[in-house]
Design a protein around this motif. Structure first.
Motif, PDB file in Angstrom:
ATOM      1  N   ASP A 221       0.829  -1.206   0.000  1.00 34.76           N
ATOM      2  CA  ASP A 221       0.000   0.000   0.000  1.00 34.76           C
ATOM      3  C   ASP A 221       0.865   1.258   0.000  1.00 34.76           C
ATOM      4  O   ASP A 221       0.542   2.247  -0.662  1.00 34.76           O
ATOM      5  CB  ASP A 221      -0.920  -0.004   1.221  1.00 34.76           C
ATOM      6  N   PHE A 222       1.971   1.223   0.738  1.00 35.46           N
ATOM      7  CA  PHE A 222       2.872   2.373   0.741  1.00 35.46           C
ATOM      8  C   PHE A 222       3.535   2.540  -0.620  1.00 35.46           C
ATOM      9  O   PHE A 222       3.649   3.653  -1.149  1.00 35.46           O
ATOM     10  CB  PHE A 222       3.935   2.204   1.820  1.00 35.46           C
ATOM     11  N   GLN A 223       3.950   1.441  -1.215  1.00 31.77           N
ATOM     12  CA  GLN A 223       4.584   1.512  -2.519  1.00 31.77           C
ATOM     13  C   GLN A 223       3.635   2.076  -3.573  1.00 31.77           C
ATOM     14  O   GLN A 223       4.054   2.810  -4.473  1.00 31.77           O
ATOM     15  CB  GLN A 223       5.075   0.127  -2.946  1.00 31.77           C
ATOM     16  N   ALA A 224       2.345   1.758  -3.448  1.00 28.82           N
ATOM     17  CA  ALA A 224       1.362   2.287  -4.393  1.00 28.82           C
ATOM     18  C   ALA A 224       1.293   3.810  -4.321  1.00 28.82           C
ATOM     19  O   ALA A 224       1.133   4.495  -5.345  1.00 28.82           O
ATOM     20  CB  ALA A 224      -0.014   1.683  -4.108  1.00 28.82           C
ATOM     21  N   GLN A 225       1.428   4.371  -3.107  1.00 29.62           N
ATOM     22  CA  GLN A 225       1.439   5.829  -2.965  1.00 29.62           C
ATOM     23  C   GLN A 225       2.701   6.432  -3.576  1.00 29.62           C
ATOM     24  O   GLN A 225       2.643   7.483  -4.224  1.00 29.62           O
ATOM     25  CB  GLN A 225       1.355   6.202  -1.483  1.00 29.62           C
ATOM     26  N   ILE A 226       3.824   5.775  -3.388  1.00 32.47           N
ATOM     27  CA  ILE A 226       5.072   6.261  -3.980  1.00 32.47           C
ATOM     28  C   ILE A 226       4.973   6.246  -5.505  1.00 32.47           C
ATOM     29  O   ILE A 226       5.409   7.184  -6.188  1.00 32.47           O
ATOM     30  CB  ILE A 226       6.266   5.412  -3.513  1.00 32.47           C
ATOM     31  N   GLU A 227       4.401   5.190  -6.048  1.00 33.04           N
ATOM     32  CA  GLU A 227       4.244   5.103  -7.497  1.00 33.04           C
ATOM     33  C   GLU A 227       3.294   6.179  -8.021  1.00 33.04           C
ATOM     34  O   GLU A 227       3.508   6.717  -9.108  1.00 33.04           O
ATOM     35  CB  GLU A 227       3.742   3.712  -7.885  1.00 33.04           C
ATOM     36  N   ARG A 228       2.267   6.475  -7.251  1.00 33.66           N
ATOM     37  CA  ARG A 228       1.311   7.499  -7.683  1.00 33.66           C
ATOM     38  C   ARG A 228       1.986   8.865  -7.790  1.00 33.66           C
ATOM     39  O   ARG A 228       1.704   9.634  -8.712  1.00 33.66           O
ATOM     40  CB  ARG A 228       0.136   7.555  -6.700  1.00 33.66           C
ATOM     41  N   TYR A 229       2.881   9.148  -6.854  1.00 33.72           N
ATOM     42  CA  TYR A 229       3.565  10.444  -6.850  1.00 33.72           C
ATOM     43  C   TYR A 229       5.047  10.254  -7.176  1.00 33.72           C
ATOM     44  O   TYR A 229       5.920  10.777  -6.493  1.00 33.72           O
ATOM     45  CB  TYR A 229       3.395  11.114  -5.489  1.00 33.72           C
ATOM     46  N   ARG A 230       5.320   9.526  -8.219  1.00 33.40           N
ATOM     47  CA  ARG A 230       6.695   9.173  -8.562  1.00 33.40           C
ATOM     48  C   ARG A 230       7.522  10.381  -8.999  1.00 33.40           C
ATOM     49  O   ARG A 230       8.755  10.330  -9.014  1.00 33.40           O
ATOM     50  CB  ARG A 230       6.729   8.078  -9.630  1.00 33.40           C
ATOM     51  N   LYS A 231       6.878  11.479  -9.339  1.00 32.94           N
ATOM     52  CA  LYS A 231       7.624  12.680  -9.716  1.00 32.94           C
ATOM     53  C   LYS A 231       8.008  13.531  -8.506  1.00 32.94           C
ATOM     54  O   LYS A 231       8.777  14.487  -8.638  1.00 32.94           O
ATOM     55  CB  LYS A 231       6.822  13.512 -10.709  1.00 32.94           C
ATOM     56  N   ALA A 232       7.470  13.203  -7.354  1.00 31.12           N
ATOM     57  CA  ALA A 232       7.820  13.941  -6.134  1.00 31.12           C
ATOM     58  C   ALA A 232       9.278  13.684  -5.779  1.00 31.12           C
ATOM     59  O   ALA A 232       9.795  12.574  -5.963  1.00 31.12           O
ATOM     60  CB  ALA A 232       6.916  13.520  -4.985  1.00 31.12           C
ATOM     61  N   THR A 233       9.942  14.698  -5.246  1.00 35.17           N
ATOM     62  CA  THR A 233      11.346  14.571  -4.848  1.00 35.17           C
ATOM     63  C   THR A 233      11.524  14.508  -3.334  1.00 35.17           C
ATOM     64  O   THR A 233      12.594  14.148  -2.853  1.00 35.17           O
ATOM     65  CB  THR A 233      12.156  15.759  -5.393  1.00 35.17           C
ATOM     66  N   GLU A 234      10.474  14.869  -2.576  1.00 37.00           N
ATOM     67  CA  GLU A 234      10.563  14.898  -1.114  1.00 37.00           C
ATOM     68  C   GLU A 234       9.467  14.038  -0.495  1.00 37.00           C
ATOM     69  O   GLU A 234       8.281  14.286  -0.713  1.00 37.00           O
ATOM     70  CB  GLU A 234      10.451  16.337  -0.604  1.00 37.00           C
ATOM     71  N   ILE A 235       9.871  13.045   0.262  1.00 36.96           N
ATOM     72  CA  ILE A 235       8.941  12.192   1.002  1.00 36.96           C
ATOM     73  C   ILE A 235       9.136  12.521   2.484  1.00 36.96           C
ATOM     74  O   ILE A 235      10.226  12.341   3.038  1.00 36.96           O
ATOM     75  CB  ILE A 235       9.197  10.696   0.755  1.00 36.96           C
ATOM     76  N   VAL A 236       8.089  13.004   3.136  1.00 39.31           N
ATOM     77  CA  VAL A 236       8.186  13.482   4.510  1.00 39.31           C
ATOM     78  C   VAL A 236       7.467  12.527   5.470  1.00 39.31           C
ATOM     79  O   VAL A 236       6.354  12.087   5.185  1.00 39.31           O
ATOM     80  CB  VAL A 236       7.579  14.901   4.641  1.00 39.31           C
ATOM     81  N   TRP A 237       8.138  12.203   6.570  1.00 40.10           N
ATOM     82  CA  TRP A 237       7.466  11.515   7.675  1.00 40.10           C
ATOM     83  C   TRP A 237       7.277  12.529   8.796  1.00 40.10           C
ATOM     84  O   TRP A 237       8.230  13.072   9.329  1.00 40.10           O
ATOM     85  CB  TRP A 237       8.253  10.317   8.184  1.00 40.10           C
ATOM     86  N   TRP A 238       6.017  12.802   9.163  1.00 36.71           N
ATOM     87  CA  TRP A 238       5.700  13.799  10.189  1.00 36.71           C
ATOM     88  C   TRP A 238       5.140  13.094  11.416  1.00 36.71           C
ATOM     89  O   TRP A 238       4.224  12.286  11.313  1.00 36.71           O
ATOM     90  CB  TRP A 238       4.656  14.789   9.653  1.00 36.71           C
ATOM     91  N   GLN A 239       5.710  13.408  12.587  1.00 41.33           N
ATOM     92  CA  GLN A 239       5.212  12.832  13.831  1.00 41.33           C
ATOM     93  C   GLN A 239       5.262  13.879  14.931  1.00 41.33           C
ATOM     94  O   GLN A 239       6.042  14.833  14.881  1.00 41.33           O
ATOM     95  CB  GLN A 239       6.026  11.607  14.233  1.00 41.33           C
ATOM     96  N   GLU A 240       4.413  13.697  15.939  1.00 42.00           N
ATOM     97  CA  GLU A 240       4.391  14.606  17.076  1.00 42.00           C
ATOM     98  C   GLU A 240       5.505  14.308  18.069  1.00 42.00           C
ATOM     99  O   GLU A 240       6.022  15.201  18.732  1.00 42.00           O
ATOM    100  CB  GLU A 240       3.057  14.486  17.816  1.00 42.00           C
ATOM    101  N   GLU A 241       5.845  13.045  18.206  1.00 40.78           N
ATOM    102  CA  GLU A 241       6.818  12.633  19.203  1.00 40.78           C
ATOM    103  C   GLU A 241       8.209  13.175  18.868  1.00 40.78           C
ATOM    104  O   GLU A 241       8.520  13.457  17.704  1.00 40.78           O
ATOM    105  CB  GLU A 241       6.882  11.103  19.279  1.00 40.78           C
ATOM    106  N   PRO A 242       9.084  13.307  19.867  1.00 38.92           N
ATOM    107  CA  PRO A 242      10.475  13.684  19.597  1.00 38.92           C
ATOM    108  C   PRO A 242      11.131  12.681  18.649  1.00 38.92           C
ATOM    109  O   PRO A 242      10.697  11.532  18.520  1.00 38.92           O
ATOM    110  CB  PRO A 242      11.130  13.657  20.987  1.00 38.92           C
ATOM    111  N   ARG A 243      12.211  13.129  18.038  1.00 37.81           N
ATOM    112  CA  ARG A 243      12.879  12.328  17.010  1.00 37.81           C
ATOM    113  C   ARG A 243      13.321  10.952  17.522  1.00 37.81           C
ATOM    114  O   ARG A 243      13.278   9.961  16.786  1.00 37.81           O
ATOM    115  CB  ARG A 243      14.090  13.100  16.483  1.00 37.81           C
ATOM    116  N   ASN A 244      13.751  10.873  18.780  1.00 37.76           N
ATOM    117  CA  ASN A 244      14.228   9.610  19.333  1.00 37.76           C
ATOM    118  C   ASN A 244      13.092   8.732  19.845  1.00 37.76           C
ATOM    119  O   ASN A 244      13.332   7.665  20.404  1.00 37.76           O
ATOM    120  CB  ASN A 244      15.223   9.863  20.465  1.00 37.76           C
ATOM    121  N   GLN A 245      11.849   9.177  19.665  1.00 37.00           N
ATOM    122  CA  GLN A 245      10.681   8.410  20.090  1.00 37.00           C
ATOM    123  C   GLN A 245       9.725   8.258  18.893  1.00 37.00           C
ATOM    124  O   GLN A 245      10.079   8.567  17.770  1.00 37.00           O
ATOM    125  CB  GLN A 245      10.006   9.120  21.272  1.00 37.00           C
ATOM    126  N   GLY A 246       8.523   7.749  19.164  1.00 32.33           N
ATOM    127  CA  GLY A 246       7.577   7.586  18.067  1.00 32.33           C
ATOM    128  C   GLY A 246       8.008   6.511  17.087  1.00 32.33           C
ATOM    129  O   GLY A 246       8.795   5.619  17.394  1.00 32.33           O
TER     130      GLY A 246
END
Length: 308
Positions: A221-246
Motif C-alpha cells: 500500500d505504501f509503494q502504491a502511494q510512492i508510485e502514484r507520486y513518482r515525480k515527487a522529490t521529497e517524502i516526509v514523515w511527520w510525527q508529534e513525538e520527539p525524534r528519538n521516540q515515536g
C-alpha cells in the motif's frame, strides 16, 4: 435488571461486559492476558485511562504479550487501547510510548495501529474478532478524536469498506500527481492538524497520507502511494513525538525501501528529548504550529541531528 443494548443487536445476544478494574495495571493486564489466551473466541480489550498507564504493566508486555508466542507457542488476541496524542498535557499523559512496542515487533508477533477515523477503529476491532488466528492488537488513539468534528466516517463506509492500512485523504485525490514535489506521510490525529494548515494556506500540491498500521508494515500500500507520486522529490514523515521516540527510527528503513532513487526522505517533528513532551500547553501549541508549517513547506528540511 440492567439492559445492555449491545447484547441485543442480533438474536444471538453476544455477551458484552465492561469492568472498571482496580488501579493495578500489571495485575489486571496479566489477568486479561491469561483470560484472552484461554478464551480465544472472545474479543478481550484492556483500555488505559491514559496511554502511559501501560508503563506499570511493562513487564507483562515484555514477557508475555510481545514474546509469549515465540517462547511458548501461546497465541493471544488481547487488544490494548492506549490513548496517545500530544495535546499540551503533561509528558506522561501525552505518550503511550509507541516506540517501545515497535522495538519489540518481529516475526509478525503483534499489530501496532494508529487509527484516525471511526471506520478504521470499527474494522480493526472487527478484524481482530473474526480472524482465525490470534495475535495481540495495540491501538494508539487520543481521546480528543472521540469529539473531533473532522473525525467522522460516512455510514456507507461501514457497510462497503474495509480496514485500509494506508489512506489518502479526499482532497489529495484531486491533486494532479505531476505537480507534486512533496508528499507528507503521518499517523493518527496529526493528520487533522496538517489538513487544517494546508487548507488555511490554500495549498493544492501537497498530498497527505495516513499510515494507520505501523506493524506489520503495509509495504504494498505504501509503494502504491510512492508510485502514484513518482515525480515527487521529497517524502516526509511527520510525527508529534520527539525524534528519538515515536515511529521514526522503526519505520524509516521501510519507507526508504520503496522510495525512488531521486527521492529524499525527510523527518519532520520535534527534536530529540529525554521527556515524552514539553508539558506546557503554550509551548506545545507554538511548537505544533511551527512544525506543521514546516512539514508542508516544499524545500524545508531538518538537520541530520533533528534540528531544523
Amino acid at each position: 435488571g440492567t439492559f445492555l443494548p449491545l447484547q441485543h443487536v442480533s438474536p444471538g445476544k453476544a455477551d458484552f461486559v465492561v469492568i472498571d478494574s482496580v488501579l493495578s495495571e500489571e495485575a489486571v493486564m496479566a489477568f486479561e492476558y491469561g483470560y484472552a489466551t484461554s478464551s480465544p473466541d472472545e474479543l478481550v480489550v484492556w483500555e488505559a485511562q491514559y496511554g502511559d498507564f501501560a508503563n506499570g504493566a511493562q513487564v507483562v508486555i515484555d514477557q508475555f504479550i510481545a514474546s509469549g508466542e515465540v517462547k511458548w507457542g501461546r497465541l493471544c488476541g488481547l487488544t490494548l487501547m492506549l490513548p496517545h496524542g500530544y495535546e499540551g498535557a503533561g509528558p506522561e499523559h501525552s505518550s503511550a510510548r509507541l516506540e517501545r512496542f515497535l522495538t519489540q515487533c518481529a516475526d509478525y508477533n503483534m499489530q501496532v495501529c494508529v487509527p484516525a477515523t471511526p471506520v478504521q477503529m470499527f474494522f480493526l476491532l472487527r478484524r481482530q474478532a473474526i480472524r482465525p488466528y490470534r495475535r495481540p492488537l495495540i491501538l494508539f488513539s487520543p481521546k480528543s478524536l472521540l469529539r473531533h468534528k473532522e473525525s467522522m466516517s460516512p455510514l456507507e463506509e461501514f457497510a462497503n469498506d474495509k480496514f485500509k492500512p494506508v489512506n489518502e485523504d479526499w482532497e489529495s485525490r484531486d491533486i494532479n500527481p505531476d505537480n507534486v514535489k512533496r508528499v507528507v506521510f503521518c499517523s493518527g490525529k496529526v493528520y487533522y492538524d496538517l489538513r487544517a494548515e494546508r487548507k488555511s494556506k490554500g495549498l493544492t500540491d501537497v498530498p497527505l497520507a495516513r499510515i494507520a498500521q505501523l506493524y506489520p508494515f503495509p509495504h504494498e500500500d505504501f509503494q502504491a502511494q510512492i508510485e502514484r507520486y513518482r515525480k515527487a522529490t521529497e517524502i516526509v514523515w511527520w510525527q508529534e513525538e520527539p525524534r528519538n521516540q515515536g515511529a521514526w527510527h522503526r519505520i524509516q528503513h521501510y519507507l526508504e525501501r520503496h522510495m525512488l532513487p531521486h527521492q529524499k526522505l525527510i523527518y519532520a517533528g520535534r527534536d530529540s528529548s529525554a521527556s515524552p513532551a514539553v508539558g506546557y500547553k503554550s509551548l506545545h501549541d507554538k511548537q505544533q504550529k511551527e512544525l506543521v508549517e514546516l512539514a508542508l513547506s516544499v524545500g524545508a528540511a531538518w538537520r541530520a541531528d533533528g534540528e531544523k
